[in-house]
Design an enzyme around this catalytic site. Structure first.
Site, PDB file in Angstrom:
ATOM      1  N   ARG A 156      -8.263   1.389   5.001  1.00 18.90           N
ATOM      2  CA  ARG A 156      -7.057   1.072   5.755  1.00 18.90           C
ATOM      3  C   ARG A 156      -6.701  -0.389   5.494  1.00 18.90           C
ATOM      4  O   ARG A 156      -7.571  -1.237   5.307  1.00 18.90           O
ATOM      5  CB  ARG A 156      -7.281   1.286   7.247  1.00 18.90           C
ATOM      6  CG  ARG A 156      -7.645   2.726   7.621  1.00 18.90           C
ATOM      7  CD  ARG A 156      -7.951   2.830   9.104  1.00 18.90           C
ATOM      8  NE  ARG A 156      -8.305   4.204   9.483  1.00 18.90           N
ATOM      9  CZ  ARG A 156      -9.540   4.694   9.479  1.00 18.90           C
ATOM     10  NH1 ARG A 156     -10.563   3.904   9.122  1.00 18.90           N
ATOM     11  NH2 ARG A 156      -9.780   5.945   9.821  1.00 18.90           N
ATOM     12  N   LYS A 180     -12.605   2.220  12.281  1.00 19.47           N
ATOM     13  CA  LYS A 180     -12.225   2.492  13.667  1.00 19.47           C
ATOM     14  C   LYS A 180     -13.465   2.785  14.505  1.00 19.47           C
ATOM     15  O   LYS A 180     -14.399   3.425  14.040  1.00 19.47           O
ATOM     16  CB  LYS A 180     -11.273   3.694  13.724  1.00 19.47           C
ATOM     17  CG  LYS A 180      -9.871   3.388  13.225  1.00 19.47           C
ATOM     18  CD  LYS A 180      -8.963   4.570  13.444  1.00 19.47           C
ATOM     19  CE  LYS A 180      -7.520   4.242  13.045  1.00 19.47           C
ATOM     20  NZ  LYS A 180      -6.622   5.390  13.263  1.00 19.47           N
ATOM     21  N   HIS A 256      -0.342   1.732   2.768  1.00 16.99           N
ATOM     22  CA  HIS A 256      -0.719   3.064   3.256  1.00 16.99           C
ATOM     23  C   HIS A 256      -0.473   4.127   2.183  1.00 16.99           C
ATOM     24  O   HIS A 256      -1.247   5.086   2.060  1.00 16.99           O
ATOM     25  CB  HIS A 256       0.071   3.398   4.521  1.00 16.99           C
ATOM     26  CG  HIS A 256      -0.549   4.482   5.346  1.00 16.99           C
ATOM     27  ND1 HIS A 256      -1.828   4.376   5.871  1.00 16.99           N
ATOM     28  CD2 HIS A 256      -0.089   5.702   5.716  1.00 16.99           C
ATOM     29  CE1 HIS A 256      -2.121   5.481   6.532  1.00 16.99           C
ATOM     30  NE2 HIS A 256      -1.083   6.304   6.460  1.00 16.99           N
ATOM     31  N   ARG A 259      -3.319   4.090  -0.126  1.00 16.70           N
ATOM     32  CA  ARG A 259      -4.460   4.804   0.465  1.00 16.70           C
ATOM     33  C   ARG A 259      -4.318   6.312   0.226  1.00 16.70           C
ATOM     34  O   ARG A 259      -5.286   6.986  -0.126  1.00 16.70           O
ATOM     35  CB  ARG A 259      -4.531   4.475   1.962  1.00 16.70           C
ATOM     36  CG  ARG A 259      -5.582   5.250   2.769  1.00 16.70           C
ATOM     37  CD  ARG A 259      -5.654   4.630   4.162  1.00 16.70           C
ATOM     38  NE  ARG A 259      -6.149   5.520   5.203  1.00 16.70           N
ATOM     39  CZ  ARG A 259      -7.421   5.686   5.528  1.00 16.70           C
ATOM     40  NH1 ARG A 259      -8.363   5.041   4.847  1.00 16.70           N
ATOM     41  NH2 ARG A 259      -7.778   6.488   6.512  1.00 16.70           N
ATOM     42  N   HIS A 282     -12.223   9.154   8.153  1.00 20.32           N
ATOM     43  CA  HIS A 282     -11.658  10.077   9.131  1.00 20.32           C
ATOM     44  C   HIS A 282     -12.790  10.693   9.946  1.00 20.32           C
ATOM     45  O   HIS A 282     -13.749  11.226   9.382  1.00 20.32           O
ATOM     46  CB  HIS A 282     -10.890  11.209   8.442  1.00 20.32           C
ATOM     47  CG  HIS A 282      -9.595  10.777   7.843  1.00 20.32           C
ATOM     48  ND1 HIS A 282      -8.921  11.503   6.874  1.00 20.32           N
ATOM     49  CD2 HIS A 282      -8.824   9.680   8.071  1.00 20.32           C
ATOM     50  CE1 HIS A 282      -7.802  10.877   6.548  1.00 20.32           C
ATOM     51  NE2 HIS A 282      -7.721   9.776   7.260  1.00 20.32           N
ATOM     52  N   TYR A 291      -4.102  16.697   2.862  1.00 16.42           N
ATOM     53  CA  TYR A 291      -4.140  16.664   1.399  1.00 16.42           C
ATOM     54  C   TYR A 291      -4.423  18.032   0.786  1.00 16.42           C
ATOM     55  O   TYR A 291      -4.641  18.132  -0.416  1.00 16.42           O
ATOM     56  CB  TYR A 291      -5.210  15.676   0.924  1.00 16.42           C
ATOM     57  CG  TYR A 291      -4.973  14.269   1.395  1.00 16.42           C
ATOM     58  CD1 TYR A 291      -3.952  13.484   0.856  1.00 16.42           C
ATOM     59  CD2 TYR A 291      -5.749  13.718   2.409  1.00 16.42           C
ATOM     60  CE1 TYR A 291      -3.718  12.202   1.311  1.00 16.42           C
ATOM     61  CE2 TYR A 291      -5.528  12.422   2.863  1.00 16.42           C
ATOM     62  CZ  TYR A 291      -4.508  11.675   2.311  1.00 16.42           C
ATOM     63  OH  TYR A 291      -4.279  10.410   2.761  1.00 16.42           O
TER      64      TYR A 291
END
Length: 317
Positions: A156, A180, A256, A259, A282, A291
């Site tokens: 990110r 995250k 982004h 990415r 993720h 995807y």
């Protein structure tokens, strides 16, 4: 009675930060969303902590009438759900009024991405500019290092610009990224990313040593900003300018999108979806499943190339 809604919002945000490691941007979004809900309810003389399901449904309906996108409505609903679950867990409510609320229907658009050739042109332009030894070379080397790291790891943009300076001391082919929820993940680096990183690091050290007042920074990409590192908005702006110089459409290119290109190109070349999930950071495979269109195209090609009946059909054409 005193309305303690604001105090409970602050307690909720403290919990999200301390117990769940929520990022500053996430906390700010929750705060804005809950303040907006609280204002809506206040106009109807309803306390945030006492709102019923019908009150919250009315709020969501008001967003729809104002033209808010389903994704924005869903984000507000997510903030409400987290907040009222917190109140229930703390014994401040005996129910969760969001339990019967339905999320707004929304289609999941395919992510914008870039072709391999477009990424190649962008990197070639950055590399050519980085070789220019005229004043400003450090910024050009920084751009090359940023792009190589981004395309090699798919991290990110917030993770990229806030990388620590100790990354320059690493000798291995892997990079540890803090994502995250303060979760760490290990991602491999390409040879070109390692080379760009070393070139940038050498010139950064040389310029610091030559400065009258050397500035020691804990960040890999230091900047005169509130955080002390390169703002992601500045990187995004510089990336669009680089895209223009490379003859690409700037509106279609962003950190982004790079990415997404990383993930799409990996899958198109045979990578497993679970591996891509791990590399992207993720927490849920469903997020990575945007995807699957790439996987479907690759599977069709595999069937057409290797299935006996497909081969037989080609012979009769």
């Amino acid at each position: 009675m005193v309305d303690l809604g604001r105090a409970h919002v602050e307690s909720f945000l403290e919990m999200m930060s301390a117990e769940r490691g929520a990022a500053a941007n996430t906390l700010q979004s929750y705060e804005r969303d809950l303040d907006d809900i609280r204002s809506f309810l206040k106009e109807r003389s309803i306390r945030l902590t006492e709102a019923a399901s019908a009150d919250l449904a009315a709020y969501l309906s008001s967003l729809a009438r104002k033209g808010f996108k389903p994704s924005s409505q869903a984000r507000r609903l997510a903030a409400m759900r987290q907040f009222y679950k917190f109140l229930y867990a703390e014994g401040l409510r005996t129910d969760d009024p969001t339990g019967i609320l339905d999320a707004p229907k929304k289609g999941r658009p395919l992510p914008k991405t870039m072709g391999v050739e477009e990424v190649g042109r962008l990197l070639s332009q950055a590399e050519a500019e980085a070789e220019d030894a005229s004043p400003g070379q450090l910024q050009r080397l920084r751009m090359l290092a940023l792009l190589e790291l981004l395309y090699a790891t798919g991290m990110r943009v917030s993770e990229l610009v806030s990388l620590p300076a100790r990354v320059l001391d690493q000798e291995g082919r892997f990079l540890m990224i803090r994502g995250k929820g303060n979760k760490d993940r290990l991602v491999p680096l390409s040879q070109s990313a390692i080379s760009a990183l070393k070139s940038y690091g050498r010139l950064l050290a040389a310029e610091n040593a030559a400065a009258k007042e050397p500035q020691e920074s804990p960040w890999l990409f230091p900047s005169v900003s509130k955080e002390g590192y390169l703002p992601r908005q500045v990187f995004a702006r510089d990336l669009k300018n680089l895209a223009i110089r490379a003859g690409l459409t700037p509106s279609l290119i962003s950190p982004h999108v790079m990415r997404h290109a990383f993930a799409s190109h990996l899958l198109a070349n045979g990578a497993d979806l679970r591996v891509v999930q791990e590399l992207l950071g993720h927490s849920d495979i469903s997020t990575t499943q945007i995807y699957t269109h790439v996987l479907e195209e690759r599977l069709q090609q595999l069937v057409q190339t290797h299935h006996p009946l497909a081969k037989q059909a080609k012979k009769h054409e």
